[in-house]
Design an enzyme around this catalytic site. Structure first.
Site, short mmCIF file in Angstrom:
data_model
loop_
_atom_site.label_atom_id
_atom_site.label_comp_id
_atom_site.label_asym_id
_atom_site.label_seq_id
_atom_site.Cartn_x
_atom_site.Cartn_y
_atom_site.Cartn_z
N ASN A 28 0.65 -1.46 0.14
CA ASN A 28 -0.39 -0.42 -0.56
C ASN A 28 0.98 1.09 -0.10
O ASN A 28 0.86 2.58 -0.07
CB ASN A 28 -0.77 0.24 1.03
CG ASN A 28 0.20 -0.12 2.74
OD1 ASN A 28 0.39 -0.89 2.80
ND2 ASN A 28 -0.48 1.11 3.24
N GLN A 30 -4.95 -3.40 -2.39
CA GLN A 30 -4.21 -3.16 -3.12
C GLN A 30 -4.24 -3.88 -4.41
O GLN A 30 -3.92 -2.67 -5.95
CB GLN A 30 -2.94 -2.11 -2.55
CG GLN A 30 -2.66 -1.29 -1.74
CD GLN A 30 -3.41 -0.01 -1.86
OE1 GLN A 30 -3.42 0.46 -2.82
NE2 GLN A 30 -4.08 0.60 -0.25
N HIS A 51 -13.26 -0.04 -1.40
CA HIS A 51 -13.47 1.43 -1.80
C HIS A 51 -11.54 1.27 -1.69
O HIS A 51 -11.90 2.83 -2.39
CB HIS A 51 -13.43 1.96 -0.73
CG HIS A 51 -12.52 1.81 0.83
ND1 HIS A 51 -11.14 2.74 1.48
CD2 HIS A 51 -12.02 0.52 1.91
CE1 HIS A 51 -10.06 3.10 2.00
NE2 HIS A 51 -11.23 1.40 2.42
N CYS A 90 3.47 10.22 12.35
CA CYS A 90 3.50 11.18 13.11
C CYS A 90 2.52 10.74 14.39
O CYS A 90 2.07 10.38 14.25
CB CYS A 90 2.94 12.65 12.74
SG CYS A 90 3.83 13.82 13.76
#
Length: 450
Positions: A200, A228, A250, A374
């Site tokens: 991905n 994917q 999706h 992060c």
């Protein structure tokens, strides 16, 4: 068409809303942010308009033709597909079985081998934990890779806490596994090999046919996360010899909240269900099947089957346009992962002497993802790029561009322009880049600490 009616209705409800023409942004509904005549403001950030959408590995817009297939099952054919006593249930059941056949056709499987789930994450959990729990008396070892999706890695860690053993295969600098290493790691008590088809983050395509042959040789079930890969590269469960395959709606221009799990019938693979309930989907995934979502996924698979070859050719041209456009204007651009074995719609780039988060902040007009993860406490480079052996400073500067069916040449050209402009701006402020231009080898410098 139903989707046109819906778009007109949404537009009429907010006449002041500025709707951007249909593109990768799929801006048919009003944005959640406050849109001023001069731009969009959201979370304290103001930009001139809706960003270009180049994050197709995160999610894809629903194809309008998919939406058209779904709407009747929200508005008029709303029966429970498990209701067996009236027309509403019968027509929903028929629609679900049609969708099951559409998904199966795209991967070369039988409709009886398709189980609908809420998405690839649930399918991965059923595959990894379900198989090992079912065969736990004899099988206590799992093999996977260091670059798997988080849901596979976390499922493996969950098994480790239960006393199972897990081998995490390393990958080369190109992101691909060593087949000889895989062969050596297989043990008599290995119960599952789980290796994703298309990564991905970096888009590399693993040698699935060869992996399948090794697993067949040792009679070990092979699971692949193909979220994917579905609709983007040719998928063949027989050729790959997979026992289980996780799929997502999706990622192929279908709706969110639906996925599927392929489970081989011959030789039969067994799993322990991860959810208890009414016994739907052969008892493997209890809960009412969401007819509109399943119909949407089926329609998306049928469209992918017809248009995959055309999409791939077109997206390949856009990928080359993006990469060449950036490289013609700036140096120090590195592609992460193999270029030979790669899905063409994924382009993960690192920009030398540029801080990744600063680059992302400056690219607010382009919706892309960073290779950096992060957290509230620290900024760590992507675990996928670390597994490839990418230097930490380069891993921090990675940007993933995702190109898809509705991406235009104009959007690619604009993305090139904005990316180059921002990289040049940040490099002008970088003393390291100045030193490199002067011919100084910064890796040989011994930095003093104060």
């Amino acid at each position: 068409m139903a989707s046109q009616f819906l778009r007109q209705t949404l537009t009429k409800t907010k006449p002041s809303t500025i709707i951007r023409r249909f593109s990768t942004a799929a801006a048919v509904a009003s944005p959640t942010g406050y849109e001023e005549p001069t731009g969009v403001t959201m979370k304290g950030v103001k930009i001139s308009g809706r960003p270009l959408y180049l994050d197709m590995q995160a999610t894809t817009p629903v194809d309008p033709r998919v939406l058209d297939s779904m709407l009747p099952f929200y508005l008029s054919r709303y029966g429970n597909p498990h209701s067996r006593t009236h027309l509403y249930g019968w027509e929903s059941e028929t629609a679900v079985e049609t969708a099951r056949a559409q998904v199966a056709a795209l991967i070369g499987a039988s409709p009886k081998e398709i189980v609908f789930t809420s998405g690839a994450t649930e399918s991965n959990n059923i595959s990894v934990k379900g198989v090992m729990h079912f065969y736990k008396e004899k099988k206590r070892h799992v093999i996977t890779t260091q670059t798997e999706h988080k849901c596979v890695l976390d499922s493996c860690r969950h098994l480790q806490q239960e006393g199972f053993e897990v081998t995490y295969l390393p990958v080369g600098s190109d992101g691909l596994i060593d087949l000889d290493r895989l062969r050596k790691e297989i043990r008599p008590d290995t119960g599952l090999v789980s290796i994703m088809a298309v990564n991905n983050e970096i888009g590399v395509v693993q040698p699935l046919e060869e992996i399948g042959k090794i697993c067949k040789e040792f009679n070990v079930p092979f699971h692949t996360d193909a979220a994917q890969a579905l609709g983007k590269i040719k998928v063949d469960v027989e050729k790959w010899n997979v026992s289980l395959m996780s799929l997502s709606g999706h990622k192929i221009y279908g709706p969110k909240g639906v996925g599927a799990l392929y489970m081989r019938r011959r030789p039969r693979i067994r799993v322990e269900p991860q959810m208890n309930g009414g016994g739907q989907e052969r008892g493997i995934r209890s809960g009412t099947v969401p007819t509109p979502l399943v119909v949407g996924m089926g329609a998306a698979c049928e469209l992918a089957m017809k248009e995959m070859e055309y999409d791939e050719k077109r997206i390949k041209g856009l990928q080359e346009r993006l990469l060449n456009g950036i490289r013609e204007k700036i140096d120090g651009v590195v592609v992460n992962g193999s270029m030979d074995r790669r899905y063409v719609g994924n382009l993960n780039l690192s920009f030398a002497y540029v801080e990744g988060e600063s680059l992302l902040m400056g690219l607010k007009e382009v919706a892309v993802s960073s290779g950096s993860a992060c957290t509230s406490a620290s900024l760590e480079p992507s675990y996928v790029l670390r597994a490839l052996g990418v230097d930490e400073d380069m891993a921090h500067t990675s940007i993933r561009f995702g190109i898809g069916r509705f991406t235009t040449e104009e959007e690619i050209d604009k993305a090139v322009e904005l990316t180059v402009k921002q990289v040049e701006k940040l490099r002008e402020m970088s003393p390291l880049y100045e030193m490199v231009k002067e011919g100084i080898d910064i890796k040989q410098i011994q930095w003093a600490q104060h």
